[in-house]
Write a protein that holds these residues in place. Sequence first.
Motif, PDB file in Angstrom:
ATOM      1  N   ILE A  13       0.826  -1.211   0.000  1.00  9.17           N
ATOM      2  CA  ILE A  13       0.000   0.000   0.000  1.00  9.17           C
ATOM      3  C   ILE A  13       0.860   1.260   0.000  1.00  9.17           C
ATOM      4  CG2 ILE A  13      -1.712   1.303   1.336  1.00  9.17           C
ATOM      5  CD1 ILE A  13      -2.869  -1.460   2.200  1.00  9.17           C
ATOM      6  N   ILE A  14       2.006   1.209   0.685  1.00 10.81           N
ATOM      7  CA  ILE A  14       2.825   2.426   0.711  1.00 10.81           C
ATOM      8  C   ILE A  14       3.579   2.652  -0.594  1.00 10.81           C
ATOM      9  CG2 ILE A  14       3.048   2.473   3.218  1.00 10.81           C
ATOM     10  CD1 ILE A  14       5.780   1.307   3.028  1.00 10.81           C
ATOM     11  N   LEU A  15       3.637   1.661  -1.445  1.00  8.74           N
ATOM     12  CA  LEU A  15       4.248   1.880  -2.760  1.00  8.74           C
ATOM     13  C   LEU A  15       3.348   2.814  -3.562  1.00  8.74           C
ATOM     14  CD1 LEU A  15       5.412  -1.665  -3.932  1.00  8.74           C
ATOM     15  CD2 LEU A  15       6.871   0.304  -3.466  1.00  8.74           C
ATOM     16  N   GLN A  16       3.967   3.835  -4.121  1.00  7.46           N
ATOM     17  CA  GLN A  16       3.188   4.800  -4.902  1.00  7.46           C
ATOM     18  C   GLN A  16       2.452   4.118  -6.057  1.00  7.46           C
ATOM     19  OE1 GLN A  16       5.598   8.094  -6.135  1.00  7.46           O
ATOM     20  NE2 GLN A  16       3.970   8.987  -7.370  1.00  7.46           N
TER      21      GLN A  16
END
Lengths: 268, 80
Positions: free
Chosen positions: A15-18
């Motif tokens: 989820i934190i991956l752009q």
Amino acid sequence: MRYSETQLERYSRHIILQEVGLEGQEKISDARVLIIGAGGLGAPAALYLAAAGVGTIGIVDNDRVDISNLQRQIAHFTEDVGREKVVSASAKMRAINPDITVQPLEMLLCADNIRGVIRDYDFVIDGTDNFPTKFLVNDACVMENIPFSHGGILRFDGQTMTVLPGRSACYRCIFRQPPPPDAVPTCSQAGVLGAIAGMLGTIQAAEALKHILGIGQLLTDSLLTFNAAAMNFRKIPLQRQADCPVCGSNPTITELVDYAQAACAMKH
Amino acid sequence: MDQPIEITTTKNLRGVSCPMNLVYTKVALAALKSGQVLEIILDNGAPINNVPGSVLKENHEILEKKQLPDGAWSVLVRKA
């Protein structure tokens, strides 16, 4: 909000991956991937796709776990020897991620059943160990218009390519027909360095995820080969062939045939 | 005179460490419409040093950062 706090934590590194984010993880949860073969390539692919949260994963194999498999087929443990491979692999996939639906398909794919099986999925991973089935998977995926990842390993070498039927070169654009029986040794005759199964199977899993997410550049129109002894990687550019017998402009293969009919017939 | 900024949602992320504070920020932003403002309350230290940068990389706008009496930070993010 479809995810619990625990699930948000589970998928936090996605989820934190752009390029992924919440939307991307939801695409992964909605995706359906079929893994053909629960062996050297299929096992790592199955574990990583389960871990990633691919919502529905089918896994096909008709073999049982043999002790000689354990050196590279990492979904199977010593206690699984003698168990059906799909049962063994499914148990590990569910243990990694109880959120997903695993569909164990204990069967031998052949010309008369493969199209009906692959039709239910968005992406197929070819983790088979023989040329007749690799051609069968290619032809069936082209006919059903289902993107797939081809993969193969032997000794210290691996090769893989991703096929978007009708849009990029297919396996048969490059290799017209299976080599004669016994022209190429199998892993059981020639040996294989166990870890390269993981190298290749995880490339295939990454391609499946990229396809689901619609990110990056798929390994289409190129064949990635590596030799783990020298640790050389090479990407060979490829092109669709207009005269390809299955995806060309005038296909001569319009129905599937079993090159290994005897083996397939034996199971029925 | 500056117009007061209208905050749509406030997410208190005190005590939430990296990267889950970013995960919750992204989840909260996903629920907003473009142009709406999310207020996040981040701990001092790694959270305030990391989360705003990640939010900027995703093209959202940081309207304001101010430290609160307890040392935590209020950050106003306008959704891209």
